[in-house]
Design a protein around this motif. Structure first.
Motif, PDB file in Angstrom:
ATOM      1  N   GLY A  44     -16.077  24.739 -49.692  1.00 26.73           N
ATOM      2  CA  GLY A  44     -15.424  25.210 -48.915  1.00 26.73           C
ATOM      3  C   GLY A  44     -15.598  24.760 -47.131  1.00 26.73           C
ATOM      4  N   LEU A  45     -16.769  25.137 -46.844  1.00 24.58           N
ATOM      5  CA  LEU A  45     -17.495  24.605 -45.863  1.00 24.58           C
ATOM      6  C   LEU A  45     -17.000  22.624 -46.280  1.00 24.58           C
ATOM      7  CD1 LEU A  45     -20.544  26.817 -44.703  1.00 24.58           C
ATOM      8  CD2 LEU A  45     -18.727  26.692 -44.062  1.00 24.58           C
ATOM      9  N   MET A  46     -17.429  22.300 -46.892  1.00 24.86           N
ATOM     10  CA  MET A  46     -17.535  20.793 -46.983  1.00 24.86           C
ATOM     11  C   MET A  46     -16.516  19.821 -47.152  1.00 24.86           C
ATOM     12  SD  MET A  46     -20.774  19.578 -47.880  1.00 24.86           S
ATOM     13  CE  MET A  46     -22.201  20.143 -48.382  1.00 24.86           C
ATOM     14  N   ALA A  47     -15.166  20.119 -47.400  1.00 25.72           N
ATOM     15  CA  ALA A  47     -14.130  20.520 -47.320  1.00 25.72           C
ATOM     16  C   ALA A  47     -12.862  20.711 -46.394  1.00 25.72           C
ATOM     17  CB  ALA A  47     -13.221  21.285 -48.492  1.00 25.72           C
ATOM     18  N   LEU A  48     -13.020  21.874 -45.527  1.00 19.52           N
ATOM     19  CA  LEU A  48     -13.314  21.997 -44.002  1.00 19.52           C
ATOM     20  C   LEU A  48     -13.384  20.913 -43.437  1.00 19.52           C
ATOM     21  CD1 LEU A  48     -11.315  24.082 -42.693  1.00 19.52           C
ATOM     22  CD2 LEU A  48     -14.130  25.019 -42.426  1.00 19.52           C
ATOM     23  N   ILE A  49     -15.086  20.347 -42.810  1.00 13.35           N
ATOM     24  CA  ILE A  49     -15.388  19.221 -41.671  1.00 13.35           C
ATOM     25  C   ILE A  49     -15.131  17.558 -42.887  1.00 13.35           C
ATOM     26  CG2 ILE A  49     -17.620  17.548 -42.084  1.00 13.35           C
ATOM     27  CD1 ILE A  49     -19.330  19.183 -42.356  1.00 13.35           C
ATOM     28  N   ASP A  50     -14.553  17.456 -43.766  1.00 15.07           N
ATOM     29  CA  ASP A  50     -13.926  16.656 -44.079  1.00 15.07           C
ATOM     30  C   ASP A  50     -12.844  16.209 -43.600  1.00 15.07           C
ATOM     31  OD1 ASP A  50     -16.490  15.111 -45.618  1.00 15.07           O
ATOM     32  OD2 ASP A  50     -15.275  16.006 -47.749  1.00 15.07           O
ATOM     33  N   ALA A  51     -11.711  17.555 -43.564  1.00 13.58           N
ATOM     34  CA  ALA A  51     -10.492  17.705 -43.013  1.00 13.58           C
ATOM     35  C   ALA A  51     -10.229  17.047 -41.804  1.00 13.58           C
ATOM     36  CB  ALA A  51      -9.521  18.721 -43.779  1.00 13.58           C
ATOM     37  N   HIS A  55     -11.213  15.713 -35.367  1.00 17.36           N
ATOM     38  CA  HIS A  55     -10.052  16.565 -34.279  1.00 17.36           C
ATOM     39  C   HIS A  55     -11.682  17.308 -33.650  1.00 17.36           C
ATOM     40  CE1 HIS A  55      -6.782  14.229 -35.115  1.00 17.36           C
ATOM     41  NE2 HIS A  55      -6.624  14.983 -36.496  1.00 17.36           N
ATOM     42  N   VAL A  56     -12.526  17.161 -34.266  1.00 21.17           N
ATOM     43  CA  VAL A  56     -13.384  18.551 -33.880  1.00 21.17           C
ATOM     44  C   VAL A  56     -14.714  18.176 -33.179  1.00 21.17           C
ATOM     45  CG1 VAL A  56     -14.932  19.972 -34.650  1.00 21.17           C
ATOM     46  CG2 VAL A  56     -12.529  20.038 -35.614  1.00 21.17           C
ATOM     47  N   VAL A  57     -15.264  18.430 -32.180  1.00 18.51           N
ATOM     48  CA  VAL A  57     -15.797  18.394 -31.231  1.00 18.51           C
ATOM     49  C   VAL A  57     -17.506  18.849 -31.441  1.00 18.51           C
ATOM     50  CG1 VAL A  57     -16.502  18.137 -29.188  1.00 18.51           C
ATOM     51  CG2 VAL A  57     -14.623  17.276 -29.667  1.00 18.51           C
ATOM     52  N   ALA A  58     -17.100  20.445 -31.886  1.00 18.88           N
ATOM     53  CA  ALA A  58     -18.549  21.652 -32.554  1.00 18.88           C
ATOM     54  C   ALA A  58     -18.158  21.914 -33.764  1.00 18.88           C
ATOM     55  CB  ALA A  58     -18.860  22.221 -31.322  1.00 18.88           C
ATOM     56  N   ALA A  75     -28.539  21.126 -45.218  1.00 15.66           N
ATOM     57  CA  ALA A  75     -28.613  20.064 -45.164  1.00 15.66           C
ATOM     58  C   ALA A  75     -27.718  18.996 -45.311  1.00 15.66           C
ATOM     59  CB  ALA A  75     -30.150  19.348 -45.320  1.00 15.66           C
ATOM     60  N   THR A  76     -27.165  18.928 -46.418  1.00 19.95           N
ATOM     61  CA  THR A  76     -25.867  18.093 -46.372  1.00 19.95           C
ATOM     62  C   THR A  76     -24.746  17.900 -45.551  1.00 19.95           C
ATOM     63  OG1 THR A  76     -26.701  17.245 -48.971  1.00 19.95           O
ATOM     64  CG2 THR A  76     -24.277  16.810 -48.410  1.00 19.95           C
ATOM     65  N   PHE A  77     -24.293  19.566 -45.333  1.00 19.37           N
ATOM     66  CA  PHE A  77     -23.762  19.860 -44.627  1.00 19.37           C
ATOM     67  C   PHE A  77     -24.370  19.325 -43.145  1.00 19.37           C
ATOM     68  CE2 PHE A  77     -21.954  23.319 -42.009  1.00 19.37           C
ATOM     69  CZ  PHE A  77     -20.344  23.020 -42.021  1.00 19.37           C
ATOM     70  N   CYS A  78     -25.210  19.785 -42.817  1.00 19.30           N
ATOM     71  CA  CYS A  78     -26.032  19.447 -41.438  1.00 19.30           C
ATOM     72  C   CYS A  78     -25.518  17.770 -40.932  1.00 19.30           C
ATOM     73  CB  CYS A  78     -26.499  19.617 -40.901  1.00 19.30           C
ATOM     74  SG  CYS A  78     -26.322  21.940 -40.937  1.00 19.30           S
ATOM     75  N   GLN A  79     -26.097  17.012 -42.262  1.00 14.40           N
ATOM     76  CA  GLN A  79     -26.136  15.378 -41.816  1.00 14.40           C
ATOM     77  C   GLN A  79     -24.222  15.051 -41.668  1.00 14.40           C
ATOM     78  OE1 GLN A  79     -27.855  14.099 -45.643  1.00 14.40           O
ATOM     79  NE2 GLN A  79     -29.691  15.210 -44.628  1.00 14.40           N
ATOM     80  N   ARG A  80     -23.737  15.585 -42.812  1.00 10.84           N
ATOM     81  CA  ARG A  80     -22.135  15.122 -42.990  1.00 10.84           C
ATOM     82  C   ARG A  80     -21.680  15.828 -41.509  1.00 10.84           C
ATOM     83  NH1 ARG A  80     -17.883  16.656 -47.799  1.00 10.84           N
ATOM     84  NH2 ARG A  80     -19.224  16.415 -49.218  1.00 10.84           N
ATOM     85  N   ALA A  81     -21.727  16.853 -41.200  1.00 12.96           N
ATOM     86  CA  ALA A  81     -21.429  17.349 -39.476  1.00 12.96           C
ATOM     87  C   ALA A  81     -22.276  15.657 -38.354  1.00 12.96           C
ATOM     88  CB  ALA A  81     -21.429  18.484 -38.863  1.00 12.96           C
ATOM     89  N   GLU A  82     -23.238  16.135 -38.723  1.00  9.50           N
ATOM     90  CA  GLU A  82     -23.614  15.123 -37.463  1.00  9.50           C
ATOM     91  C   GLU A  82     -23.093  13.717 -37.696  1.00  9.50           C
ATOM     92  OE1 GLU A  82     -28.004  14.460 -37.351  1.00  9.50           O
ATOM     93  OE2 GLU A  82     -27.841  12.887 -36.000  1.00  9.50           O
ATOM     94  N   ALA A  83     -22.768  13.505 -38.858  1.00  8.81           N
ATOM     95  CA  ALA A  83     -22.155  11.777 -39.044  1.00  8.81           C
ATOM     96  C   ALA A  83     -20.985  11.732 -38.787  1.00  8.81           C
ATOM     97  CB  ALA A  83     -22.009  11.391 -40.861  1.00  8.81           C
ATOM     98  N   ALA A  84     -20.152  13.143 -38.117  1.00  8.21           N
ATOM     99  CA  ALA A  84     -19.246  12.455 -38.208  1.00  8.21           C
ATOM    100  C   ALA A  84     -18.647  13.414 -36.274  1.00  8.21           C
ATOM    101  CB  ALA A  84     -18.210  13.602 -38.876  1.00  8.21           C
ATOM    102  N   ASN A  85     -19.997  12.836 -35.965  1.00 12.50           N
ATOM    103  CA  ASN A  85     -19.923  13.478 -34.624  1.00 12.50           C
ATOM    104  C   ASN A  85     -19.595  14.810 -33.811  1.00 12.50           C
ATOM    105  OD1 ASN A  85     -20.925  11.991 -31.913  1.00 12.50           O
ATOM    106  ND2 ASN A  85     -19.684  10.791 -32.050  1.00 12.50           N
ATOM    107  N   ALA A 248      -3.396  19.235 -39.336  1.00 10.67           N
ATOM    108  CA  ALA A 248      -2.955  19.150 -38.587  1.00 10.67           C
ATOM    109  C   ALA A 248      -3.262  20.056 -37.798  1.00 10.67           C
ATOM    110  CB  ALA A 248      -1.463  19.356 -39.443  1.00 10.67           C
ATOM    111  N   ALA A 249      -3.902  21.259 -38.222  1.00  6.04           N
ATOM    112  CA  ALA A 249      -3.950  22.397 -37.764  1.00  6.04           C
ATOM    113  C   ALA A 249      -5.104  22.279 -36.124  1.00  6.04           C
ATOM    114  CB  ALA A 249      -4.368  23.277 -38.342  1.00  6.04           C
ATOM    115  N   ALA A 250      -6.150  21.929 -36.941  1.00  9.24           N
ATOM    116  CA  ALA A 250      -7.397  21.045 -35.773  1.00  9.24           C
ATOM    117  C   ALA A 250      -6.299  19.754 -35.087  1.00  9.24           C
ATOM    118  CB  ALA A 250      -8.736  20.455 -36.797  1.00  9.24           C
ATOM    119  N   ARG A 251      -5.733  19.333 -35.521  1.00 15.86           N
ATOM    120  CA  ARG A 251      -4.671  18.257 -34.472  1.00 15.86           C
ATOM    121  C   ARG A 251      -4.016  19.410 -33.502  1.00 15.86           C
ATOM    122  NH1 ARG A 251      -1.428  15.433 -36.804  1.00 15.86           N
ATOM    123  NH2 ARG A 251      -2.538  14.289 -38.408  1.00 15.86           N
ATOM    124  N   ALA A 252      -3.255  20.315 -33.710  1.00 15.72           N
ATOM    125  CA  ALA A 252      -2.511  20.988 -32.695  1.00 15.72           C
ATOM    126  C   ALA A 252      -3.736  21.281 -31.425  1.00 15.72           C
ATOM    127  CB  ALA A 252      -1.771  21.516 -33.530  1.00 15.72           C
TER     128      ALA A 252
END
Ligand code: S5P
Length: 268
Positions: A44-51, A55-58, A75-85, A248-252
């Protein structure tokens, strides 16, 4: 738009590298959104990051509510977050004495190795900030502490006098990135901003495009109003992760927060 144009006085006054990094990313994504990623499975967390990444900074986590947590998956989750700034922010709400807080940065979850930011209560005194900074120092990293100066939940015990004490002590401490303020009450936020000055961040939970009461005593205010009252980051959980379309919610929410910042900086 440069970060200085977007943030005005806050950019000039908040000189900590972590605050600068946050403000730069916010300006490039045109968003002041921190996602409270309160999902309890790794999938659920991984899917959320990708979506939501654009639009999300932290990304704010509660590492201890994930059912299938493992060091590898995290570790994978944190790497993905970092890669997405996205900054990674563990909302651990530390509250113990300095040396125990330092030890709690290690342990099974080893927060010091992956979190850029953590939350803490100042109830045990200012040494907690030194303890948390020493925790990062033990692994040659730097991070920032957000002190709980106010809370969004009904009936909380953080009185105005307590808030003042937290701000007075926190303003002077280099290890303090900023304060958690109550996003559900713009007037409380404006008071907090006046006390905090321009040099520290104020991040605010308790915001939702649907203003009103939430589950179990949570209260919600309007995200744009929170930014106009002095918030630098809106912390949004269920408004995004429970939405039918989280992207779409994150964008709003990003648009609502950015509009607030543009209006606030323009007014100065
Ligand atoms: O006063 C507070 C402080 C925090 S950090 N009130 C809060 O709600 N939070 C956190 O913000 C809380 O732990 C949760 O992760 C998030 C709010 O989630 P939402 O679903 O209500 O938007």
């Amino acid at each position: 738009m440069t970060p200085e144009e977007a943030w005005g006085e806050r950019w000039r006054a908040a000189t900590s590298p972590m605050a600068r990094r946050y403000m730069e990313t916010a300006a490039s994504k045109r968003s002041l959104v921190c996602l409270a990623a309160d999902r309890n499975t790794m999938a659920g967390l991984m899917a959320l990051i990708d979506a939501v990444a654009d639009h999300v900074v932290a990304l704010k986590t509660h590492v201890d509510l994930v059912d299938d947590w493992s060091p590898e998956a995290w570790a994978t989750f944190c790497q993905r977050a970092e890669a997405a700034n996205m900054l990674v922010f563990e909302d651990r709400k530390f509250a113990d004495i300095g040396k125990i807080s330092r030890s709690q940065m290690a342990g099974q979850y080893n927060i010091r190795t992956w979190a850029d930011l953590v939350t803490a209560h100042l109830i045990s005194g200012p040494d907690i900030v030194d303890g948390l900074q020493a925790g990062w120092g033990d692994v040659d990293r730097r991070g920032g502490v957000l002190l709980l100066a106010q809370m969004s939940s009904r009936g909380n015990l953080l009185t105005p006098d307590y808030t003042n004490e937290v701000v007075t002590k926190g303003r002077e401490h280099e290890g303090v990135f900023g304060f958690i303020g109550n996003g559900s009450r713009p007037e409380e936020l404006a008071t907090l901003r006046a006390k905090a000055g321009d040099g520290k961040m104020i991040w605010t939970p308790g915001v939702n495009l649907a203003v009103g009461d939430g589950a179990m005593g949570q209260r919600y205010g309007d995200p744009t109003e929170a930014v106009l009252a002095g918030s630098d980051c809106i912390i949004v959980g269920s408004g995004i992760h429970l939405a039918d379309d989280p992207s779409a919610a994150a964008r709003a929410y990003a648009e609502a927060s950015w509009r607030g910042l543009m209006e606030r900086t323009g007014d100065r």
